[in-house]
Enzyme design. Structure first.
Site, PDB file in Angstrom:
ATOM      1  CG  ASP A 173      -2.088  -0.902   0.998  1.00 52.94           C
ATOM      2  OD1 ASP A 173      -2.397  -1.411  -0.239  1.00 52.94           O
ATOM      3  OD2 ASP A 173      -2.921  -1.030   2.012  1.00 52.94           O
ATOM      4  CB  THR A 200       6.047  -6.093   4.522  1.00 48.95           C
ATOM      5  OG1 THR A 200       5.205  -7.039   5.477  1.00 48.95           O
ATOM      6  CG2 THR A 200       5.860  -6.758   3.488  1.00 48.95           C
ATOM      7  CG  ASP A 202       3.038  -9.409   6.841  1.00 47.28           C
ATOM      8  OD1 ASP A 202       3.599  -9.739   7.982  1.00 47.28           O
ATOM      9  OD2 ASP A 202       1.885  -8.801   7.035  1.00 47.28           O
TER      10      ASP A 202
HETATM   11  P1  FBP Z   1       3.323  -4.249   7.122  1.00 47.86           P
HETATM   12  O1  FBP Z   1       2.731  -4.928   6.285  1.00 47.86           O
HETATM   13  O2  FBP Z   1       3.125  -2.675   7.410  1.00 47.86           O
HETATM   14  O3  FBP Z   1       5.019  -4.267   7.247  1.00 47.86           O
HETATM   15  O4  FBP Z   1       3.118  -5.119   8.779  1.00 47.86           O
HETATM   16  C1  FBP Z   1       3.142  -6.021   8.976  1.00 47.86           C
HETATM   17  C2  FBP Z   1       2.749  -6.753  10.326  1.00 47.86           C
HETATM   18  O5  FBP Z   1       3.707  -6.987  11.085  1.00 47.86           O
HETATM   19  C3  FBP Z   1       1.858  -7.795  10.368  1.00 47.86           C
HETATM   20  O6  FBP Z   1       2.426  -8.893  10.134  1.00 47.86           O
HETATM   21  C4  FBP Z   1       0.998  -7.394  11.358  1.00 47.86           C
HETATM   22  O7  FBP Z   1      -0.369  -7.995  11.184  1.00 47.86           O
HETATM   23  C5  FBP Z   1       0.568  -6.257  11.559  1.00 47.86           C
HETATM   24  O8  FBP Z   1       1.985  -5.269  10.954  1.00 47.86           O
HETATM   25  C6  FBP Z   1       0.669  -5.716  13.040  1.00 47.86           C
HETATM   26  O9  FBP Z   1       0.549  -4.227  12.981  1.00 47.86           O
HETATM   27  P2  FBP Z   1       0.872  -3.356  14.337  1.00 47.86           P
HETATM   28  O10 FBP Z   1       2.212  -3.135  14.216  1.00 47.86           O
HETATM   29  O11 FBP Z   1       0.033  -2.004  14.022  1.00 47.86           O
HETATM   30  O12 FBP Z   1       0.300  -3.889  15.493  1.00 47.86           O
END
Ligand code: FBP
Length: 537
Positions: A173, A200, A202
């Site tokens: 995004d 990321t 992920d």
């Molecule tokens: P990005 O996609 O922004 O890199 O974040 C991934 C992540 O770590 C996911 O694995 C998880 O679900 C989410 O962020 C958790 O979000 P937050 O940091 O807002 O708790």
């Protein structure tokens, strides 16, 4: 600031660069490109950044010259190991081109650009953060850069600081928004370039151009180390089933990679659950059958890996969550919102343990999504497997003892000190971004390819972001976005799991990867993920 011995030794590590970036650099340009789908719509939306060629950097005899310029950098979204190395790579890359270039960091994510919160990143500051985990050098945030007044506010601060290029380090995004910003700045002819970097843990920002997003390697290695430790404990005490939820908002790449590294008894892949339209009961029955099969051999212990996003891939839960998203957007009172969902979803909701049902109604993230990291899927599955095993016992189909513990690994790995792979990859991404800027590029993502080979053979390149876009429905509207990469069920990593999992379910075939190593033989220190190796084999 007190530092550990490892931190001190690690600060001196010089990340490796692709051969092409080590000295004087020349740019080569390929053919015009087009988006992966919906070409006409995307071309219309991005008249200035559509169709640009993929570019590559090669070693040259004469160095490029860059007039002294100021550059801004933004960290966007969740933390990922290696972010500090992207920034140190940008810094070193710019200084190598012209020692009078300056780098500014916008604080707390994209909101720093909008609200004009920034700091100059000097050599002293950069040196404190080389090869460290975290995003704390300037902080990160999830504010979406998508509105014209935000873009204009960015122009204002860039003009004030003399910034001629912005580098946005983020996921799918954030990079989509980087491209929208690049297009807007070109339309406005305001002389500010925008470059993206693929981040990321992920692992879902990848495609035919991007081999992997940074941070995935380190995060998976940290989780796999701890899973291995738990497996040793399970195999020593022989009395617990461990249900381990692993981060990954949507795609199951992390669970799959950790599964391949450690060989657990069960590794759920959400994309398979969705493709096979599996219900929650089917998932539970499947786990319970494996618990019973191991119990029949006298093994009342095991390890189950659960991807964080699972809940949204189970068809009946997906409908419930989507109805709840709509209802809660209109009505914040949960009791009233529940009256707005369908009878079928209400019955699914009522069938869930109370604590889990409540977690489904918690505050949404800025994109309107349920925060899957807050839903205790591991506890939900433990409860349901326990109930199922009790029924099987009553029918004479199970004769063991089920004692289960739940874990969630996510935040433990997101800020780990980057592995050698991520340290080198991130530094190269940043250094490469400086060259994209020097060559006047905008609307490009920094690209490092051939990453399963030694770093000296890595390819330094740039890909137009529009090339990776298609149109998708987001919040009821069709939007141009970079395609998110889910686990492909016909891809080599999933096939490797599928070919072995029946054996791993019954046998105790655990692998204990141990902690990330920074010094030592290359096969111990520099291996990329199994996912990357299998995809590139
Ligand atoms: P990005 O996609 O922004 O890199 O974040 C991934 C992540 O770590 C996911 O694995 C998880 O679900 C989410 O962020 C958790 O979000 P937050 O940091 O807002 O708790």
């Amino acid at each position: 600031m007190n530092k550990s011995a490892l931190q001190i030794a690690r600060a001196a590590y010089q990340p490796k660069l692709p051969q092409a970036l080590k000295g004087a650099v020349a740019i080569t340009e390929g053919e015009a490109t087009q988006s992966v789908a919906d070409q006409e719509e995307i071309k219309k939306l991005f008249p200035n950044t559509y169709g640009m060629p993929v570019v590559k950097f090669v070693a040259a005899s004469k160095a490029e010259t860059l007039p002294a310029m100021n550059v801004g950098v933004i960290l966007s979204g969740g933390q990922a190991p290696g972010g500090h190395n992207v920034i140190s790579g940008i810094f070193d890359g710019l200084k190598a081109l012209n020692k009078d270039c300056k780098l500014y960091g916008f604080l707390g994510g994209p909101s720093g650009l909008i609200d004009h919160k920034y700091m100059e990143l000097t050599a002293d500051i950069i040196d404190e953060y080389r090869n460290t985990g975290g995003f704390d050098i300037i902080g990160s945030g999830r504010t979406k850069l998508e509105k014209q007044d935000q873009f204009d506010s960015g122009i204002e601060i860039c003009n004030k600081l003399g910034i001629k290029a912005l580098i946005i380090i983020g996921g799918d995004d954030s990079n989509t928004n980087a491209c929208v910003l690049a297009e807007y700045y070109l339309q406005k002819k305001c002389g500010i370039q925008v470059i993206g970097c693929p981040k990321t843990i992920d692992g879902d920002l990848k495609n035919s151009m991007i081999e992997t997003s940074f941070g995935f390697d380190t995060a998976c290695k940290v989780y796999s180390e701890v899973i291995g430790n738990i497996m040793r404990d399970a195999n020593s005490a022989k009395k617990y089933w461990h249900f381990i939820k692993l981060m990954g908002r949507s795609a199951s790449h992390i669970a799959l990679e950790c599964g391949l590294q450690t060989q657990p008894n069960v590794c759920i892949v959400s994309e398979e659950v969705e493709a096979k339209k599996m219900t929650l009961s089917q998932i539970v029955n499947d786990i319970a059958d494996k618990v019973a099969a191991r119990a029949a051999q006298g093994n009342n212990f095991g390890v189950v890996l659960i991807p964080e996003g699972l809940i949204e891939f189970i068809p009946e839960m997906k409908v419930l969550i989507s109805e709840l998203n709509d209802a809660l957007a209109k009505e914040s009172d949960v009791a009233k919102a529940l009256k707005m969902i369908s009878a079928q979803s209400l019955s699914v909701y009522n069938s869930l343990p109370e604590a889990i049902a409540k977690q489904l109604t918690l505050e949404r993230d800025p994109h309107g999504n349920v925060q899957v990291s807050l839903i205790e899927t591991e506890k939900l599955l433990i409860e349901m497997v326990k109930t199922r095993l009790a029924a099987m016992k009553a029918e004479g189909k199970y004769c063991g003892k089920f004692s289960a513990l739940g874990h969630f690994f996510g935040y433990e790995g997101r800020c780990a000190a980057p592995s050698n792979f991520d340290a080198d990859y991130c530094y190269s991404l940043g250094y490469n971004a400086a060259h994209l800027i020097a060559n006047g590029k905008s609307g490009y993502m920094s690209l490092i390819q051939n990453t399963t080979k030694p770093a000296s053979e890595w390819v330094a390149a740039g890909v137009p972001i529009t090339m990776m876009m298609n149109m998708e429905r987001r919040h009821g509207e069709m939007k141009p976005v970079i395609r998110k990469a889910l686990v492909e069920l016909d891809g080599a990593p999933f096939k490797a799991l599928a070919a072995n999992r029946d054996k791993w379910a019954i046998e105790t075939a655990y692998v204990y990867p141990g902690p990330i190593q920074y010094f030592g033989p290359s096969e111990v220190c520099d291996q990329p993920t199994k996912t990357l190796m299998l995809e590139k084999a």
